[in-house]
Motif scaffolding. Sequence first.
Motif, PDB file in Angstrom:
ATOM      1  N   ARG A 148       0.679  -1.606   0.201  1.00 46.24           N
ATOM      2  CA  ARG A 148      -0.362   0.053   0.061  1.00 46.24           C
ATOM      3  C   ARG A 148       0.800   1.136  -0.087  1.00 46.24           C
ATOM      4  O   ARG A 148       1.666   0.995   0.696  1.00 46.24           O
ATOM      5  N   CYS A 149       0.636   1.831  -0.617  1.00 45.49           N
ATOM      6  CA  CYS A 149       1.104   3.381  -0.611  1.00 45.49           C
ATOM      7  C   CYS A 149       0.136   4.205   0.448  1.00 45.49           C
ATOM      8  O   CYS A 149      -1.054   4.591   0.516  1.00 45.49           O
ATOM      9  N   PRO A 150       0.564   4.577   1.297  1.00 44.73           N
ATOM     10  CA  PRO A 150      -0.411   5.563   2.741  1.00 44.73           C
ATOM     11  C   PRO A 150       0.015   7.109   2.660  1.00 44.73           C
ATOM     12  O   PRO A 150      -1.213   7.604   2.690  1.00 44.73           O
ATOM     13  N   ASP A 151       0.465   7.214   0.871  1.00 47.26           N
ATOM     14  CA  ASP A 151      -0.520   8.853   0.733  1.00 47.26           C
ATOM     15  C   ASP A 151      -1.859   9.029   0.492  1.00 47.26           C
ATOM     16  O   ASP A 151      -1.908   8.237   0.081  1.00 47.26           O
ATOM     17  N   ALA A 152      -2.610  10.309   1.050  1.00 42.76           N
ATOM     18  CA  ALA A 152      -3.895  10.607   0.387  1.00 42.76           C
ATOM     19  C   ALA A 152      -4.041   9.894  -1.421  1.00 42.76           C
ATOM     20  O   ALA A 152      -2.776  10.013  -1.868  1.00 42.76           O
ATOM     21  N   GLY A 153      -5.054   9.278  -1.128  1.00 44.88           N
ATOM     22  CA  GLY A 153      -5.200   8.898  -3.060  1.00 44.88           C
ATOM     23  C   GLY A 153      -4.189   8.160  -3.267  1.00 44.88           C
ATOM     24  O   GLY A 153      -4.430   8.445  -4.426  1.00 44.88           O
ATOM     25  N   GLY A 154      -3.576   6.944  -2.215  1.00 41.43           N
ATOM     26  CA  GLY A 154      -2.409   6.456  -2.450  1.00 41.43           C
ATOM     27  C   GLY A 154      -3.480   5.140  -3.408  1.00 41.43           C
ATOM     28  O   GLY A 154      -4.455   4.655  -3.501  1.00 41.43           O
ATOM     29  N   TRP A 155      -2.665   3.556  -3.478  1.00 36.30           N
ATOM     30  CA  TRP A 155      -2.722   2.423  -4.572  1.00 36.30           C
ATOM     31  C   TRP A 155      -2.784   2.080  -3.070  1.00 36.30           C
ATOM     32  O   TRP A 155      -2.253   1.383  -2.457  1.00 36.30           O
ATOM     33  N   ARG A 156      -2.971   0.246  -3.853  1.00 33.82           N
ATOM     34  CA  ARG A 156      -3.412  -0.454  -3.432  1.00 33.82           C
ATOM     35  C   ARG A 156      -2.408  -1.968  -4.482  1.00 33.82           C
ATOM     36  O   ARG A 156      -3.113  -2.072  -5.154  1.00 33.82           O
TER      37      ARG A 156
END
Length: 184
Positions: free
Chosen positions: A92-100
């Motif tokens: 997971r990319c924990p940035d806002a609006g990130g991806w899984r």
Amino acid sequence: MPAAPFRPVLAASLAVSLAVSAVAQAQVARAPATRFADMAAIDQAVAQFTGRAIGVPGGAAQPVDRRLRLVACTAPLALGWRAAAHDSVLVRCPDAGGWRLFVPVAAARAEAAATPAPPVVQRGEAVTIAMVGDGFSVEQGGEAMDAGPLGGWIRVRTDPAKAGRSDALRGRVVRPGLVEVPVD
């Protein structure tokens, strides 16, 4: 000659256009390009998380698809198991609006081989041998020459008095005490 008065305007317009183009190019050069996540770094993070290399049982089944265009994360990746079965890793990319991203894990074939099914027929045990073909079945007594689990293939013989291997048949254990020999 009416076009003559437009020449200075056309030349000035061209000069302004070139100047604007140069400024725009400089701004594009300074603007950060849309960066994509490094797939090799994701592979490395998954390998560190699982403790296994790509393709090895317990590690990622295969490398992450290099055609993916995931936005680069500013924060470190978050990794965890997708489920208790540990059959895939959630990246997971924990940035806002990130991806899984779900990365499948190679099956542990060694674990399955380490626990063989218990034999239901023992070597030397008296068994019923069923000769099974298209539309018929003939049964007679015999002896198991090998031990075998349910569904396993073993050697059997019809006359225990003969110790030779020439009369050995190969059959599948259907249930305890019954071995089927297919006839074509």
